[in-house]
Design a protein around this motif. Structure first.
Motif, PDB file in Angstrom:
ATOM      1  N   GLU A 108       8.586 -18.292  11.681  1.00  0.00           N
ATOM      2  CA  GLU A 108       8.310 -19.049  10.214  1.00  0.00           C
ATOM      3  C   GLU A 108       7.329 -17.715   8.803  1.00  0.00           C
ATOM      4  O   GLU A 108       6.990 -16.596   8.771  1.00  0.00           O
ATOM      5  N   VAL A 109       7.348 -19.082   7.778  1.00  0.00           N
ATOM      6  CA  VAL A 109       7.167 -18.328   6.331  1.00  0.00           C
ATOM      7  C   VAL A 109       5.625 -18.233   5.951  1.00  0.00           C
ATOM      8  O   VAL A 109       5.139 -19.195   5.954  1.00  0.00           O
ATOM      9  N   TYR A 110       5.419 -17.042   5.813  1.00  0.00           N
ATOM     10  CA  TYR A 110       4.194 -16.549   4.848  1.00  0.00           C
ATOM     11  C   TYR A 110       4.620 -16.488   3.439  1.00  0.00           C
ATOM     12  O   TYR A 110       5.050 -15.993   3.173  1.00  0.00           O
ATOM     13  N   ASN A 111       4.133 -16.992   2.607  1.00  0.00           N
ATOM     14  CA  ASN A 111       3.584 -16.396   1.323  1.00  0.00           C
ATOM     15  C   ASN A 111       2.743 -16.568   0.738  1.00  0.00           C
ATOM     16  O   ASN A 111       1.770 -17.645   0.438  1.00  0.00           O
ATOM     17  N   SER A 112       1.948 -14.742   1.191  1.00  0.00           N
ATOM     18  CA  SER A 112       0.113 -15.186   0.011  1.00  0.00           C
ATOM     19  C   SER A 112       0.628 -13.309   0.215  1.00  0.00           C
ATOM     20  O   SER A 112       1.282 -12.631  -0.405  1.00  0.00           O
ATOM     21  N   LEU A 113      -0.843 -13.089  -0.321  1.00  0.00           N
ATOM     22  CA  LEU A 113      -1.016 -11.902  -1.106  1.00  0.00           C
ATOM     23  C   LEU A 113      -2.375 -10.842   0.053  1.00  0.00           C
ATOM     24  O   LEU A 113      -3.015 -11.141   0.503  1.00  0.00           O
ATOM     25  N   MET A 114      -1.304  -9.644   0.467  1.00  0.00           N
ATOM     26  CA  MET A 114      -2.177  -9.067   1.417  1.00  0.00           C
ATOM     27  C   MET A 114      -2.418  -8.033   0.110  1.00  0.00           C
ATOM     28  O   MET A 114      -1.480  -6.881   0.180  1.00  0.00           O
ATOM     29  N   PRO A 115      -3.405  -7.554  -0.170  1.00  0.00           N
ATOM     30  CA  PRO A 115      -4.169  -6.501  -1.160  1.00  0.00           C
ATOM     31  C   PRO A 115      -3.556  -4.799  -0.178  1.00  0.00           C
ATOM     32  O   PRO A 115      -3.853  -4.823   0.921  1.00  0.00           O
ATOM     33  N   ALA A 116      -3.450  -4.333  -0.705  1.00  0.00           N
ATOM     34  CA  ALA A 116      -3.570  -2.322  -0.386  1.00  0.00           C
ATOM     35  C   ALA A 116      -4.878  -2.036  -0.036  1.00  0.00           C
ATOM     36  O   ALA A 116      -6.277  -2.695  -0.704  1.00  0.00           O
ATOM     37  N   HIS A 117      -4.908  -1.438   1.052  1.00  0.00           N
ATOM     38  CA  HIS A 117      -5.822  -1.127   1.498  1.00  0.00           C
ATOM     39  C   HIS A 117      -5.722   0.518   0.944  1.00  0.00           C
ATOM     40  O   HIS A 117      -7.057   1.181   2.141  1.00  0.00           O
ATOM     41  N   ASP A 118      -5.656   1.618   0.309  1.00  0.00           N
ATOM     42  CA  ASP A 118      -5.202   2.531   0.091  1.00  0.00           C
ATOM     43  C   ASP A 118      -6.586   3.499   0.062  1.00  0.00           C
ATOM     44  O   ASP A 118      -7.115   4.720   0.141  1.00  0.00           O
ATOM     45  N   PHE A 119      -7.493   2.470  -0.177  1.00  0.00           N
ATOM     46  CA  PHE A 119      -8.683   3.333  -0.465  1.00  0.00           C
ATOM     47  C   PHE A 119      -9.484   3.438   0.990  1.00  0.00           C
ATOM     48  O   PHE A 119     -10.853   4.058   1.147  1.00  0.00           O
ATOM     49  N   LEU A 120      -9.031   3.158   1.588  1.00  0.00           N
ATOM     50  CA  LEU A 120      -9.555   3.507   3.421  1.00  0.00           C
ATOM     51  C   LEU A 120      -9.190   5.232   3.564  1.00  0.00           C
ATOM     52  O   LEU A 120      -7.925   5.028   2.770  1.00  0.00           O
ATOM     53  N   SER A 121     -10.019   5.380   4.237  1.00  0.00           N
ATOM     54  CA  SER A 121      -9.475   6.563   4.869  1.00  0.00           C
ATOM     55  C   SER A 121      -8.045   6.797   5.377  1.00  0.00           C
ATOM     56  O   SER A 121      -8.075   5.648   6.545  1.00  0.00           O
ATOM     57  N   ASP A 122      -7.575   8.013   5.508  1.00  0.00           N
ATOM     58  CA  ASP A 122      -6.619   7.957   6.944  1.00  0.00           C
ATOM     59  C   ASP A 122      -6.793   7.671   8.227  1.00  0.00           C
ATOM     60  O   ASP A 122      -6.060   6.440   8.923  1.00  0.00           O
ATOM     61  N   GLU A 123      -7.838   7.711   8.583  1.00  0.00           N
ATOM     62  CA  GLU A 123      -8.155   7.820   9.844  1.00  0.00           C
ATOM     63  C   GLU A 123      -8.880   6.151  10.501  1.00  0.00           C
ATOM     64  O   GLU A 123      -8.553   6.132  11.623  1.00  0.00           O
ATOM     65  N   GLN A 124      -9.224   5.292   9.150  1.00  0.00           N
ATOM     66  CA  GLN A 124     -10.068   4.002   8.991  1.00  0.00           C
ATOM     67  C   GLN A 124      -8.984   3.354   9.859  1.00  0.00           C
ATOM     68  O   GLN A 124      -8.807   2.261  10.520  1.00  0.00           O
ATOM     69  N   ILE A 125      -7.810   3.364   8.471  1.00  0.00           N
ATOM     70  CA  ILE A 125      -6.361   3.161   8.914  1.00  0.00           C
ATOM     71  C   ILE A 125      -5.417   3.061  10.218  1.00  0.00           C
ATOM     72  O   ILE A 125      -5.517   2.294  10.859  1.00  0.00           O
ATOM     73  N   ALA A 126      -5.284   4.205  10.563  1.00  0.00           N
ATOM     74  CA  ALA A 126      -5.088   4.236  11.536  1.00  0.00           C
ATOM     75  C   ALA A 126      -5.801   3.386  12.916  1.00  0.00           C
ATOM     76  O   ALA A 126      -5.712   3.102  13.891  1.00  0.00           O
TER      77      ALA A 126
END
Length: 152
Positions: A108-126
């Motif tokens: 299925e094709v999706y066309n939207s925006l997922m914002p960067a979450h680089d403001f989260l810590s490495d621990e939160q992203i992991a």
């Protein structure tokens, strides 16, 4: 004109998600005090202990990807087993850099925006990637803080 409405709605959903995420974090804190609550994550989570990535998911991901990870057809892809979830590096890159434009998930094709979450810590992203990779029908290994740090 249609694009303007689409991006206006996207901004509204993003702002709404940020506001509702604060409630979810508080609700999660209240829920985690209930010793009978089972974590919806497979693996080593003990009875009553929610996965550490669940609070991050509720705050930043739930609005678009829904509480059950089903996403929104045509807009936000599901987080159920698929080639994107299976690829650790791709998941880390998505969290750090975001995504815009068309992607195909499970045909299925999706066309939207997922914002960067680089403001989260490495621990939160992991934690949040690990939560997704162990929830919603996924049974994949966790992502480490070191893997996120190396990609950053």
């Amino acid at each position: 004109m249609r694009q303007f409405y689409f991006y206006s709605i996207m901004l509204f959903v993003f702002v709404l998600g940020s506001c509702s995420g604060k409630k979810s974090a508080n609700n999660n804190q209240e829920q985690s005090e209930n010793p009978k609550e089972l974590s919806d994550v497979t693996g080593t989570q003990a009875l009553g202990e929610p996965h550490p990535g669940k609070a991050v998911y509720q705050k930043y991901c739930l609005t678009c990807h829904q509480s059950d990870g089903s996403g929104v057809p045509g807009m936000f892809p599901p987080l159920s087993p698929n080639e994107w979830i299976a690829d650790k590096d791709k998941m880390i890159e998505l969290m750090l850099n975001g995504q815009s434009g068309e992607i195909t998930v499970n045909g299925e094709v999706y066309n939207s925006l997922m914002p960067a979450h680089d403001f989260l810590s490495d621990e939160q992203i992991a934690d949040v990637i690990s939560y997704v990779r162990m929830s919603f029908g996924n049974d994949l290994e966790a992502v480490s803080q070191e893997e996120v740090a190396a990609a950053r």
